[in-house]
Design an enzyme around this catalytic site. Structure first.
Site, mmCIF file in Angstrom:
data_model
loop_
_atom_site.group_PDB
_atom_site.id
_atom_site.type_symbol
_atom_site.label_atom_id
_atom_site.label_comp_id
_atom_site.label_asym_id
_atom_site.label_seq_id
_atom_site.Cartn_x
_atom_site.Cartn_y
_atom_site.Cartn_z
ATOM 1 N N GLU A 34 0.844 -1.209 0.000
ATOM 2 C CA GLU A 34 0.000 0.000 0.000
ATOM 3 C C GLU A 34 0.869 1.244 0.000
ATOM 4 O O GLU A 34 1.852 1.323 0.761
ATOM 5 C CB GLU A 34 -0.886 -0.031 1.246
ATOM 6 C CG GLU A 34 -2.285 0.438 1.009
ATOM 7 C CD GLU A 34 -3.039 -0.438 0.012
ATOM 8 O OE1 GLU A 34 -3.065 -0.074 -1.187
ATOM 9 O OE2 GLU A 34 -3.595 -1.460 0.414
ATOM 10 N N ASP A 37 2.930 2.094 -4.988
ATOM 11 C CA ASP A 37 2.931 2.187 -6.471
ATOM 12 C C ASP A 37 3.549 3.486 -6.967
ATOM 13 O O ASP A 37 4.356 3.476 -7.903
ATOM 14 C CB ASP A 37 1.533 1.915 -7.077
ATOM 15 C CG ASP A 37 0.433 2.891 -6.697
ATOM 16 O OD1 ASP A 37 0.638 3.714 -5.787
ATOM 17 O OD2 ASP A 37 -0.651 2.818 -7.334
ATOM 18 N N GLY A 123 -13.216 2.454 -1.819
ATOM 19 C CA GLY A 123 -11.802 2.123 -2.004
ATOM 20 C C GLY A 123 -11.606 0.809 -2.734
ATOM 21 O O GLY A 123 -10.570 0.168 -2.603
ATOM 22 N N SER A 126 -13.850 1.493 -8.070
ATOM 23 C CA SER A 126 -14.920 1.554 -9.061
ATOM 24 C C SER A 126 -14.548 2.544 -10.164
ATOM 25 O O SER A 126 -14.903 2.347 -11.330
ATOM 26 C CB SER A 126 -16.244 1.942 -8.412
ATOM 27 O OG SER A 126 -16.122 3.177 -7.747
ATOM 28 N N ASP A 171 -4.380 0.503 -9.633
ATOM 29 C CA ASP A 171 -5.802 0.163 -9.767
ATOM 30 C C ASP A 171 -6.175 -0.120 -11.224
ATOM 31 O O ASP A 171 -6.881 -1.086 -11.528
ATOM 32 C CB ASP A 171 -6.675 1.297 -9.222
ATOM 33 C CG ASP A 171 -6.316 1.655 -7.787
ATOM 34 O OD1 ASP A 171 -5.685 0.819 -7.118
ATOM 35 O OD2 ASP A 171 -6.662 2.763 -7.345
ATOM 36 N N TYR A 223 -3.440 12.217 0.589
ATOM 37 C CA TYR A 223 -2.744 11.371 -0.394
ATOM 38 C C TYR A 223 -1.626 12.174 -1.066
ATOM 39 O O TYR A 223 -0.488 11.743 -1.151
ATOM 40 C CB TYR A 223 -3.763 10.880 -1.423
ATOM 41 C CG TYR A 223 -3.244 9.850 -2.416
ATOM 42 C CD1 TYR A 223 -3.303 8.496 -2.128
ATOM 43 C CD2 TYR A 223 -2.718 10.240 -3.647
ATOM 44 C CE1 TYR A 223 -2.861 7.550 -3.044
ATOM 45 C CE2 TYR A 223 -2.262 9.300 -4.563
ATOM 46 C CZ TYR A 223 -2.340 7.957 -4.255
ATOM 47 O OH TYR A 223 -1.895 7.019 -5.156
HETATM 48 C C1 GLA Z 1 -5.246 4.474 -4.255
HETATM 49 C C2 GLA Z 1 -4.518 4.828 -5.545
HETATM 50 C C3 GLA Z 1 -3.479 3.757 -5.885
HETATM 51 C C4 GLA Z 1 -2.573 3.488 -4.680
HETATM 52 C C5 GLA Z 1 -3.387 3.246 -3.419
HETATM 53 C C6 GLA Z 1 -2.532 3.132 -2.179
HETATM 54 O O1 GLA Z 1 -6.001 3.306 -4.451
HETATM 55 O O2 GLA Z 1 -5.430 4.944 -6.607
HETATM 56 O O3 GLA Z 1 -2.736 4.163 -7.011
HETATM 57 O O4 GLA Z 1 -1.637 4.518 -4.504
HETATM 58 O O5 GLA Z 1 -4.324 4.290 -3.199
HETATM 59 O O6 GLA Z 1 -1.768 1.976 -2.234
#
Ligand code: GLA
Length: 386
Positions: A34, A37, A123, A126, A171, A223
């Protein structure tokens, strides 16, 4: 929803529009890795058996006519004047994907009907599913030869540049390239990936996802703050380690250098560096069918996200603690960006009911919120169904 139903709905909505093609794209749950990426690191997500489905055909003009079966509402826009909508915000993912295609190719107008069962705002990606499903539909309707990874990047850019959310690539990647019965180990720098068969069913275990029902309010500002803290940590670490381009390039042997960073950067970097190592270890344990070790790493991942990365919240911590108190649980952690959304738990099948009971008894009482509990299987990535 099956293919026949969405095709009938398409004909009802757009009589005389011709035969549509149908595309689907799944949501995802990340098992471990987590906030790695966007640090060029490693992730281990699984496509879930909840998806977005779209049926679409070409028009002769430059208009796009959309109809959402779930919202029972339609919206129209022109490809010649792509703007973000404030009233039908769900259409922005589709507008954004159109905008990215238009950078390198001409598009025709389209009629599109869509529906989905990926829980929204939980989360489970979608929005990535909608972007990826749209990208596949548009590519196939226009007979383009854009490959899967290029579609993934295009879908991510739609989210970053059009919708305005600065997400990483995980994602969209898993929604496009997931495989039934597999999780996907991805190197987010090289985009090389490996599909690892899931050993869960063979070991009488399952993946349970619990939605905390916490509205993820802070998510985009926090974020972006985490992303900039990671970049700041890289700048400082470069003084001792000049080869470092991203936190991915720092390994656990260099944690002593990380300890010299200012407190917040130290904690953020420590999470990312240890999490990358956990993903590498977790992928090995998964391939070996070692659920015990895999679960321990999930637990450690949660503690690191809670204490070092500080993206958990009381409700997610409670769900994780409740899951960890059930005897058949191998491991449990928050999943996705954090500040709400879901937890993911690996658990023996025979304890799933006990987990449901424990959560249903304690969680609403302590939080005033109603959790939603899902058992997900690893599903196929995006595909054209008809
Ligand atoms: C969200 C973002 C992903 C990733 C996660 C955390 O889902 O869209 O790219 O950074 O948070 O792992």
């Amino acid at each position: 929803m099956n293919v026949q139903k969405i095709v009938s709905a398409f004909h009802r909505q757009f009589p005389g529009a011709g035969e549509p093609i149908v595309a689907r794209a799944p949501g995802r749950v990340n098992l471990i890795g987590e906030h790695t990426d966007y640090n060029d690191g490693f992730v281990l997500p699984m496509a879930i058996d909840a998806q977005i489905m779209l049926a679409g055909s070409l028009r002769t003009d430059q208009e796009v006519h959309l109809y959402s079966l779930d919202f029972q509402s339609g919206v129209q826009f022109s490809l010649q004047d792509l703007k973000r909508s404030t009233t039908a915000s769900w259409s922005n993912y589709i507008r954004g994907v159109c905008a990215m295609f238009l950078e390198f190719t001409a598009l025709k107008g389209m009629n599109i009907v869509l529906t989905g069962n990926v829980p929204q705002g939980a989360g489970l990606s979608s929005s990535a599913a909608l972007e990826v499903g749209t990208a596949l539909l548009i590519r196939n309707l226009h007979g383009l030869d854009t490959d899967a990874v290029a579609l993934v990047k295009l879908a991510q850019r739609a989210e970053n540049e059009f919708v305005g959310v600065n997400c990483g690539i995980m994602d969209q990647f898993i929604s496009m390239l997931g495989k039934k019965g597999h999780v996907l180990f991805l190197d987010c720098r090289s985009l090389e990936y490996e599909l690892v068969p899931v050993p869960f069913a063979a070991n009488n275990a399952a993946i349970v996802v619990i939605d905390s029902a916490v509205k993820r309010g802070l998510v985009s500002s926090e974020y972006n703050l985490r992303r900039s803290q990671c970049e700041a940590a890289v700048e400082q670490l470069k003084q001792d380690l000049p080869h470092v381009r991203a936190l991915r390039d720092v390994n656990t042997a260099n944690l002593d250098l990380v300890e010299k960073l200012p407190s917040d950067l130290r904690k953020r970097a420590r999470h990312v560096i240890t999490e990358n190592q956990r993903v590498l270890d977790a992928a090995k344990h998964l391939a070996a069918g070692n659920l015990q070790e895999f679960g321990q790493l999930m637990n450690q991942s949660h503690a690191s996200l809670r204490d070092d990365y500080e993206v958990s919240c009381g409700e997610l911590d409670l769900l994780v603690e409740l899951a960890q108190s059930v005897p058949g649980t191998y491991g449990s952690r928050m999943t996705g960006a954090g500040f709400g959304g879901c937890t993911v738990t690996l658990i023996s099948n025979e304890y799933i009911d006990q987990l449901k009971d424990v959560v249903s008894e304690h969680y609403p009482r302590q939080t005033g919120l109603q959790p939603r509990i899902f058992v997900f299987n690893a599903s196929e990535g995006a595909e054209q169904l008809a």
